[in-house]
Design a protein around this motif. Structure first.
Motif, PDB file in Angstrom:
ATOM      1  N   GLU A  89      39.334  10.328  28.340  1.00  8.49           N
ATOM      2  CA  GLU A  89      39.124  11.741  28.675  1.00  8.49           C
ATOM      3  C   GLU A  89      38.296  12.419  27.585  1.00  8.49           C
ATOM      4  O   GLU A  89      38.651  12.375  26.406  1.00  8.49           O
ATOM      5  CB  GLU A  89      40.466  12.449  28.828  1.00  8.49           C
ATOM      6  N   VAL A  90      37.200  13.071  27.983  1.00 10.47           N
ATOM      7  CA  VAL A  90      36.286  13.683  27.025  1.00 10.47           C
ATOM      8  C   VAL A  90      36.815  15.008  26.482  1.00 10.47           C
ATOM      9  O   VAL A  90      36.468  15.417  25.368  1.00 10.47           O
ATOM     10  CB  VAL A  90      34.887  13.876  27.665  1.00 10.47           C
ATOM     11  N   ASP A  91      37.642  15.707  27.229  1.00 12.69           N
ATOM     12  CA  ASP A  91      38.185  16.986  26.789  1.00 12.69           C
ATOM     13  C   ASP A  91      39.404  16.748  25.897  1.00 12.69           C
ATOM     14  O   ASP A  91      40.402  16.171  26.328  1.00 12.69           O
ATOM     15  CB  ASP A  91      38.576  17.829  27.997  1.00 12.69           C
ATOM     16  N   ALA A  92      39.337  17.215  24.650  1.00 12.89           N
ATOM     17  CA  ALA A  92      40.394  16.935  23.682  1.00 12.89           C
ATOM     18  C   ALA A  92      41.733  17.535  24.102  1.00 12.89           C
ATOM     19  O   ALA A  92      42.785  16.908  23.945  1.00 12.89           O
ATOM     20  CB  ALA A  92      39.989  17.464  22.304  1.00 12.89           C
ATOM     21  N   THR A  93      41.712  18.763  24.632  1.00 11.26           N
ATOM     22  CA  THR A  93      42.953  19.410  25.054  1.00 11.26           C
ATOM     23  C   THR A  93      43.595  18.662  26.213  1.00 11.26           C
ATOM     24  O   THR A  93      44.813  18.424  26.231  1.00 11.26           O
ATOM     25  CB  THR A  93      42.681  20.861  25.454  1.00 11.26           C
ATOM     26  N   ALA A  94      42.788  18.284  27.187  1.00 11.85           N
ATOM     27  CA  ALA A  94      43.306  17.540  28.335  1.00 11.85           C
ATOM     28  C   ALA A  94      43.843  16.179  27.906  1.00 11.85           C
ATOM     29  O   ALA A  94      44.881  15.718  28.403  1.00 11.85           O
ATOM     30  CB  ALA A  94      42.219  17.373  29.391  1.00 11.85           C
ATOM     31  N   ALA A  95      43.136  15.515  26.987  1.00 11.54           N
ATOM     32  CA  ALA A  95      43.585  14.205  26.506  1.00 11.54           C
ATOM     33  C   ALA A  95      44.932  14.319  25.800  1.00 11.54           C
ATOM     34  O   ALA A  95      45.837  13.495  26.006  1.00 11.54           O
ATOM     35  CB  ALA A  95      42.538  13.599  25.574  1.00 11.54           C
ATOM     36  N   ALA A  96      45.081  15.334  24.956  1.00  9.03           N
ATOM     37  CA  ALA A  96      46.340  15.519  24.230  1.00  9.03           C
ATOM     38  C   ALA A  96      47.485  15.829  25.186  1.00  9.03           C
ATOM     39  O   ALA A  96      48.602  15.317  25.030  1.00  9.03           O
ATOM     40  CB  ALA A  96      46.186  16.630  23.198  1.00  9.03           C
ATOM     41  N   ALA A  97      47.227  16.690  26.187  1.00  2.55           N
ATOM     42  CA  ALA A  97      48.267  17.025  27.149  1.00  2.55           C
ATOM     43  C   ALA A  97      48.684  15.818  27.972  1.00  2.55           C
ATOM     44  O   ALA A  97      49.872  15.598  28.248  1.00  2.55           O
ATOM     45  CB  ALA A  97      47.768  18.140  28.068  1.00  2.55           C
ATOM     46  N   LEU A  98      47.702  15.007  28.340  1.00  2.00           N
ATOM     47  CA  LEU A  98      48.004  13.815  29.130  1.00  2.00           C
ATOM     48  C   LEU A  98      48.788  12.805  28.309  1.00  2.00           C
ATOM     49  O   LEU A  98      49.746  12.193  28.798  1.00  2.00           O
ATOM     50  CB  LEU A  98      46.706  13.191  29.635  1.00  2.00           C
ATOM     51  N   GLN A  99      48.419  12.646  27.058  1.00  2.00           N
ATOM     52  CA  GLN A  99      49.146  11.722  26.186  1.00  2.00           C
ATOM     53  C   GLN A  99      50.595  12.166  26.010  1.00  2.00           C
ATOM     54  O   GLN A  99      51.524  11.355  26.081  1.00  2.00           O
ATOM     55  CB  GLN A  99      48.448  11.632  24.827  1.00  2.00           C
ATOM     56  N   LYS A 100      50.808  13.459  25.852  1.00  2.00           N
ATOM     57  CA  LYS A 100      52.164  13.986  25.679  1.00  2.00           C
ATOM     58  C   LYS A 100      52.996  13.772  26.937  1.00  2.00           C
ATOM     59  O   LYS A 100      54.175  13.371  26.868  1.00  2.00           O
ATOM     60  CB  LYS A 100      52.099  15.469  25.328  1.00  2.00           C
ATOM     61  N   ARG A 101      52.392  14.021  28.087  1.00  2.00           N
ATOM     62  CA  ARG A 101      53.127  13.900  29.350  1.00  2.00           C
ATOM     63  C   ARG A 101      53.452  12.450  29.694  1.00  2.00           C
ATOM     64  O   ARG A 101      54.510  12.143  30.259  1.00  2.00           O
ATOM     65  CB  ARG A 101      52.318  14.535  30.482  1.00  2.00           C
ATOM     66  N   LEU A 102      52.553  11.533  29.341  1.00  2.00           N
ATOM     67  CA  LEU A 102      52.737  10.127  29.711  1.00  2.00           C
ATOM     68  C   LEU A 102      53.267   9.267  28.567  1.00  2.00           C
ATOM     69  O   LEU A 102      53.240   8.041  28.646  1.00  2.00           O
ATOM     70  CB  LEU A 102      51.409   9.549  30.218  1.00  2.00           C
ATOM     71  N   LYS A 103      53.734   9.918  27.513  1.00  2.00           N
ATOM     72  CA  LYS A 103      54.272   9.189  26.373  1.00  2.00           C
ATOM     73  C   LYS A 103      55.400   8.271  26.836  1.00  2.00           C
ATOM     74  O   LYS A 103      56.256   8.640  27.619  1.00  2.00           O
ATOM     75  CB  LYS A 103      54.797  10.179  25.333  1.00  2.00           C
ATOM     76  N   ASN A 104      55.362   7.049  26.347  1.00  2.00           N
ATOM     77  CA  ASN A 104      56.364   6.011  26.648  1.00  2.00           C
ATOM     78  C   ASN A 104      56.302   5.504  28.089  1.00  2.00           C
ATOM     79  O   ASN A 104      57.228   4.831  28.547  1.00  2.00           O
ATOM     80  CB  ASN A 104      57.786   6.513  26.361  1.00  2.00           C
ATOM     81  N   LEU A 105      55.213   5.816  28.812  1.00  2.00           N
ATOM     82  CA  LEU A 105      55.064   5.325  30.176  1.00  2.00           C
ATOM     83  C   LEU A 105      53.995   4.235  30.290  1.00  2.00           C
ATOM     84  O   LEU A 105      53.557   3.899  31.391  1.00  2.00           O
ATOM     85  CB  LEU A 105      54.744   6.481  31.126  1.00  2.00           C
ATOM     86  N   GLY A 106      53.550   3.719  29.162  1.00  2.00           N
ATOM     87  CA  GLY A 106      52.648   2.574  29.180  1.00  2.00           C
ATOM     88  C   GLY A 106      51.189   2.883  29.431  1.00  2.00           C
ATOM     89  O   GLY A 106      50.430   1.994  29.833  1.00  2.00           O
ATOM     90  N   VAL A 107      50.763   4.142  29.218  1.00  2.00           N
ATOM     91  CA  VAL A 107      49.363   4.509  29.389  1.00  2.00           C
ATOM     92  C   VAL A 107      48.735   4.777  28.020  1.00  2.00           C
ATOM     93  O   VAL A 107      49.296   5.532  27.223  1.00  2.00           O
ATOM     94  CB  VAL A 107      49.212   5.758  30.282  1.00  2.00           C
ATOM     95  N   CYS A 108      47.592   4.169  27.767  1.00  2.00           N
ATOM     96  CA  CYS A 108      46.842   4.424  26.538  1.00  2.00           C
ATOM     97  C   CYS A 108      45.826   5.526  26.814  1.00  2.00           C
ATOM     98  O   CYS A 108      44.893   5.342  27.595  1.00  2.00           O
ATOM     99  CB  CYS A 108      46.129   3.154  26.082  1.00  2.00           C
ATOM    100  N   VAL A 109      46.024   6.703  26.217  1.00  2.00           N
ATOM    101  CA  VAL A 109      45.117   7.832  26.408  1.00  2.00           C
ATOM    102  C   VAL A 109      44.126   7.874  25.249  1.00  2.00           C
ATOM    103  O   VAL A 109      44.528   7.909  24.081  1.00  2.00           O
ATOM    104  CB  VAL A 109      45.888   9.165  26.492  1.00  2.00           C
ATOM    105  N   VAL A 110      42.846   7.873  25.576  1.00  2.00           N
ATOM    106  CA  VAL A 110      41.789   7.845  24.559  1.00  2.00           C
ATOM    107  C   VAL A 110      40.891   9.062  24.736  1.00  2.00           C
ATOM    108  O   VAL A 110      40.419   9.336  25.847  1.00  2.00           O
ATOM    109  CB  VAL A 110      40.951   6.556  24.662  1.00  2.00           C
ATOM    110  N   HIS A 111      40.697   9.794  23.645  1.00  2.00           N
ATOM    111  CA  HIS A 111      39.779  10.939  23.656  1.00  2.00           C
ATOM    112  C   HIS A 111      38.381  10.411  23.345  1.00  2.00           C
ATOM    113  O   HIS A 111      38.107   9.987  22.226  1.00  2.00           O
ATOM    114  CB  HIS A 111      40.221  11.956  22.591  1.00  2.00           C
TER     115      HIS A 111
END
Length: 246
Positions: free
Chosen positions: A84-106
């Motif tokens: 995800e290119v948007d830093a705010t969106a990437a951070a929110a997605l990482q927080k929401r999907l924490k511990n669900l097996g998704v690697c979120v990369v800004h």
């Protein structure tokens, strides 16, 4: 192995990352977060876009935004990375999907921070029109090919340009993709077995990174000029007709 549940920061975005700040207006953001849109993705659009596509066990999603598509993709693969290119969106997605097996990369889809041949499948789900220029779109296509493993598939869907589509994007970045020329753009990026098909308001595509180097590419006809489903492109055979979508 890529870290799971971590937002990886990039120092620069290869000249493309700065566009993310105004890529979606407030109304468009609310639509993408709505339950109605999520249900439609689940019941119609994602099954339509990925019908018959084998993504494998290590998939990259480009441009997940609020993550409605990410939620649905998690059940289709063992390892999912969301770029995800948007830093705010990437951070929110990482927080929401924490511990669900998704690697979120800004990071930027036009300059991906991954090694060659990293993924068993790559998807772009209604995000290409958020890039400000066709040049950046073409860079993303080339990058998608680079990070795919040989023989793996790049697939997805996007909207067809229209007056209504333009209204939804008032004030945000909007560069609609022409489905009639998109097959050739994928071939120029180095893909083979290209298929592009359209409904009245959307088109879906799939393309393969060649299993061997030195593969020759041949341009094929585009979508049907009357706006109906396109003829199959490349050598992969036709997808079944799209559902009625509005």
């Amino acid at each position: 192995m890529r870290p799971v549940g971590r937002v990886a920061e990039l120092g620069t975005f290869g000249g493309g990352g700065h566009w993310a700040k105004e890529s979606m207006n407030w109304f468009h953001q609310q639509v993408c977060r709505s339950g109605r849109w999520r249900r439609r993705l689940q019941r119609e659009l994602l099954p339509w876009a990925l019908k018959g596509v084998e993504l494998g066990d290590d998939v990259l999603e480009i441009g997940p935004g609020p993550g409605a598509t990410t939620d649905l993709l998690r059940g289709r693969t063992k390892q999912l990375t969301a770029l995800e290119v948007d830093a705010t969106a990437a951070a929110a997605l990482q927080k929401r999907l924490k511990n669900l097996g998704v690697c979120v990369v800004h990071g930027d889809g036009a300059a991906m921070p991954f090694p060659d041949s990293s993924f068993s499948g790559v998807v772009s789900l209604t995000m290409l029109h958020h890039m400000p220029t066709t040049t950046l779109q073409d860079r993303l296509l080339a990058e998608a090919r680079r990070v795919l493993r040989p023989g793996a598939v790049f697939a997805g869907f996007d909207g067809v340009g229209s007056f209504l589509f333009r209204l939804i994007h008032l004030g945000d970045t909007y560069t609609p993709v022409n489905p009639d020329t998109f097959a050739r753009r994928l071939e120029v990026a180095g893909f083979t077995e290209v298929v592009v098909e359209r409904s009245r308001q959307r088109f879906r595509f799939r393309a393969t990174r060649p299993a061997r180097s030195g593969t020759s590419y041949r341009a094929e006809p585009g979508a049907a000029p009357n706006g109906g489903p396109a003829a199959p492109l490349g050598n992969s055979g036709a997808l079944e007709g799209p559902p009625s979508v509005s």
